[in-house]
Design a protein around this motif. Structure first.
Motif, PDB file in Angstrom:
ATOM      1  N   ASP A 136      66.952  -6.408  -3.910  1.00 40.71           N
ATOM      2  CA  ASP A 136      67.475  -6.181  -2.557  1.00 40.71           C
ATOM      3  C   ASP A 136      68.923  -5.733  -2.712  1.00 40.71           C
ATOM      4  OD1 ASP A 136      68.707  -8.473  -3.424  1.00 40.71           O
ATOM      5  OD2 ASP A 136      68.153  -9.697  -1.713  1.00 40.71           O
ATOM      6  N   ARG A 137      69.758  -6.006  -1.744  1.00 40.14           N
ATOM      7  CA  ARG A 137      71.161  -5.639  -1.897  1.00 40.14           C
ATOM      8  C   ARG A 137      71.739  -6.402  -3.089  1.00 40.14           C
ATOM      9  NH1 ARG A 137      74.069  -8.785   3.194  1.00 40.14           N
ATOM     10  NH2 ARG A 137      73.228 -10.865   2.766  1.00 40.14           N
ATOM     11  N   PRO A 138      72.379  -5.718  -4.037  1.00 35.56           N
ATOM     12  CA  PRO A 138      72.848  -6.364  -5.261  1.00 35.56           C
ATOM     13  C   PRO A 138      74.177  -7.097  -5.043  1.00 35.56           C
ATOM     14  CG  PRO A 138      73.331  -4.026  -5.353  1.00 35.56           C
ATOM     15  CD  PRO A 138      72.582  -4.255  -4.058  1.00 35.56           C
ATOM     16  N   ASP A 139      74.113  -8.273  -4.417  1.00 36.12           N
ATOM     17  CA  ASP A 139      75.364  -8.965  -4.116  1.00 36.12           C
ATOM     18  C   ASP A 139      75.803  -9.927  -5.221  1.00 36.12           C
ATOM     19  OD1 ASP A 139      74.059 -11.586  -3.668  1.00 36.12           O
ATOM     20  OD2 ASP A 139      73.311 -10.719  -1.820  1.00 36.12           O
ATOM     21  N   GLY A 140      74.897 -10.327  -6.105  1.00 36.53           N
ATOM     22  CA  GLY A 140      75.262 -11.247  -7.169  1.00 36.53           C
ATOM     23  C   GLY A 140      75.722 -12.601  -6.681  1.00 36.53           C
ATOM     24  N   TYR A 141      75.526 -12.885  -5.402  1.00 35.94           N
ATOM     25  CA  TYR A 141      76.078 -14.113  -4.813  1.00 35.94           C
ATOM     26  C   TYR A 141      74.994 -15.041  -4.257  1.00 35.94           C
ATOM     27  CZ  TYR A 141      79.208 -17.122  -2.114  1.00 35.94           C
ATOM     28  OH  TYR A 141      79.877 -18.205  -1.613  1.00 35.94           O
ATOM     29  N   THR A 142      74.104 -14.485  -3.467  1.00 42.15           N
ATOM     30  CA  THR A 142      73.091 -15.305  -2.818  1.00 42.15           C
ATOM     31  C   THR A 142      71.890 -15.525  -3.748  1.00 42.15           C
ATOM     32  OG1 THR A 142      72.049 -13.350  -1.860  1.00 42.15           O
ATOM     33  CG2 THR A 142      73.743 -14.454  -0.541  1.00 42.15           C
ATOM     34  N   SER A 143      70.931 -16.318  -3.283  1.00 38.67           N
ATOM     35  CA  SER A 143      69.627 -16.458  -3.919  1.00 38.67           C
ATOM     36  C   SER A 143      68.632 -15.657  -3.088  1.00 38.67           C
ATOM     37  CB  SER A 143      69.250 -17.928  -4.005  1.00 38.67           C
ATOM     38  OG  SER A 143      70.219 -18.656  -4.753  1.00 38.67           O
ATOM     39  N   CYS A 144      67.373 -15.612  -3.515  1.00 40.91           N
ATOM     40  CA  CYS A 144      66.419 -14.782  -2.772  1.00 40.91           C
ATOM     41  C   CYS A 144      64.994 -15.189  -3.082  1.00 40.91           C
ATOM     42  CB  CYS A 144      66.608 -13.302  -3.108  1.00 40.91           C
ATOM     43  SG  CYS A 144      65.832 -12.839  -4.685  1.00 40.91           S
ATOM     44  N   ARG A 145      64.072 -14.576  -2.335  1.00 38.28           N
ATOM     45  CA  ARG A 145      62.641 -14.620  -2.646  1.00 38.28           C
ATOM     46  C   ARG A 145      62.132 -13.196  -2.634  1.00 38.28           C
ATOM     47  NH1 ARG A 145      57.924 -13.531   1.079  1.00 38.28           N
ATOM     48  NH2 ARG A 145      56.171 -13.818  -0.340  1.00 38.28           N
ATOM     49  N   ASN A 146      61.422 -12.829  -3.691  1.00 38.88           N
ATOM     50  CA  ASN A 146      60.855 -11.492  -3.790  1.00 38.88           C
ATOM     51  C   ASN A 146      59.417 -11.631  -4.257  1.00 38.88           C
ATOM     52  OD1 ASN A 146      60.335  -8.764  -4.075  1.00 38.88           O
ATOM     53  ND2 ASN A 146      61.482  -8.545  -5.989  1.00 38.88           N
ATOM     54  N   GLY A 147      58.452 -11.543  -3.322  1.00 36.56           N
ATOM     55  CA  GLY A 147      57.058 -11.747  -3.683  1.00 36.56           C
ATOM     56  C   GLY A 147      56.832 -13.172  -4.173  1.00 36.56           C
ATOM     57  N   ASN A 148      56.319 -13.292  -5.378  1.00 38.07           N
ATOM     58  CA  ASN A 148      56.089 -14.611  -5.972  1.00 38.07           C
ATOM     59  C   ASN A 148      57.255 -15.075  -6.830  1.00 38.07           C
ATOM     60  OD1 ASN A 148      53.549 -15.012  -4.821  1.00 38.07           O
ATOM     61  ND2 ASN A 148      52.535 -13.849  -6.453  1.00 38.07           N
ATOM     62  N   ARG A 149      58.384 -14.401  -6.695  1.00 42.14           N
ATOM     63  CA  ARG A 149      59.611 -14.826  -7.376  1.00 42.14           C
ATOM     64  C   ARG A 149      60.517 -15.558  -6.395  1.00 42.14           C
ATOM     65  NH1 ARG A 149      61.123  -8.889  -9.878  1.00 42.14           N
ATOM     66  NH2 ARG A 149      59.419  -8.721 -11.408  1.00 42.14           N
TER      67      ARG A 149
END
Length: 278
Positions: free
Chosen positions: A169-182
């Protein structure tokens, strides 16, 4: 010599003996007792070493409590090598007796130092098994599996740069995320939290876990319902509380707690570099 003269001589001798005893520091025996030798030294005082010395048979650490080993330093590069260590399966029974069973793995990027993957996995599982967590609604059961078992999703503890690669997603290097099964947890936030959160670092970690796993379960972002109220778990608390108070739990009182659907678009802090050892 007369009897009186003899008595005067004896008295004079006794006085002279007393004077000599007082001047020389020698004690006189009590009446009817034999004369004593030198007084024995006080055993407590005798055991005291001279300045700068130790008693015979003692080492430098004698009588000193051992110094505890310092906690291992935590360090990580800005971007890791995308190589992973997987935690073992959790053999303790999870919460929930009904609902859909979802199996998850816990993986930690190998470039992270000072955070054993077993300890990270233990906190993640404790959070997901908590009675205030996602299993309280009865729709899911969550179980941690190891590398040799199939999984429905994987929770990654990743460096900031690898977070960007996994999230796509946006490459912020700061937040966490969910991408599919990740489900990707940024190690920078795991170690440092966020400014002004108003709760402990452990509470923030619990929020991160529940928020990103909540996305995997199908929940979108929510907003603060009113100033002074607890923030919903699906609120983007990393970007600010917006008048709410910190809250990590989707079922804080056994009932689903939510806010209005929507997102905040706060400006992110400047990109962070590597975390130095401490």
């Amino acid at each position: 010599m007369s009897t009186k003269a003899i008595r005067r001589g004896r008295a004079t001798s006794a006085v002279l003996l007393l004077v000599v005893a007082l001047l020389t520091g020698c004690g006189l025996p009590a009446a009817g007792q034999p004369a004593a030798g030198p007084a024995p030294a006080d055993p407590v005082q005798a055991a005291q070493p001279a300045a700068g010395q130790l008693p015979a048979g003692h080492s430098v650490s004698a009588g000193v409590a051992p110094t505890p080993s310092p906690a291992p330093a935590i360090s990580y590069p800005a971007t890791g090598g995308n190589r992973w260590s997987l935690a073992a399966a959790d053999t303790t029974p999870g919460r929930g007796s009904g609902g859909r069973l979802l199996r998850y793995r816990v993986a930690e990027e190998r470039d992270i130092r000072g955070l054993p993957v077993a300890e990270v996995a233990e906190m993640i599982s404790a959070t997901l098994d908590d009675p205030r967590g996602w299993t309280a609604g009865g729709a899911w059961r969550l179980r941690r599996v190891g590398a040799d078992s199939p999984a429905d999703f994987t929770i990654y503890l990743a460096t900031p740069g690898t977070r960007d690669k996994l999230c796509q997603d946006r490459p912020d290097g700061y937040t966490s995320c969910r991408n599919g099964n990740r489900v990707v947890v940024n190690v920078a936030r795991w170690v440092k939290g966020v400014p002004g959160y108003g709760a402990s670092l452990d509470a923030y970690r619990q929020y991160m876990i529940n928020h990103e796993v909540g996305h995997r379960l199908g929940f979108g972002h929510e907003r603060c319902p009113a100033p002074g109220r607890p923030a919903p778990t699906m609120q983007q608390q990393t970007l600010g509380l917006h008048g709410c108070t910190a809250n990590a739990w989707p079922y804080p009182n056994g009932i689903r707690y939510a806010g209005p659907v929507g997102e905040y678009h706060d400006r992110l802090p400047p990109r962070e570099g590597a975390r130095p050892a401490h």
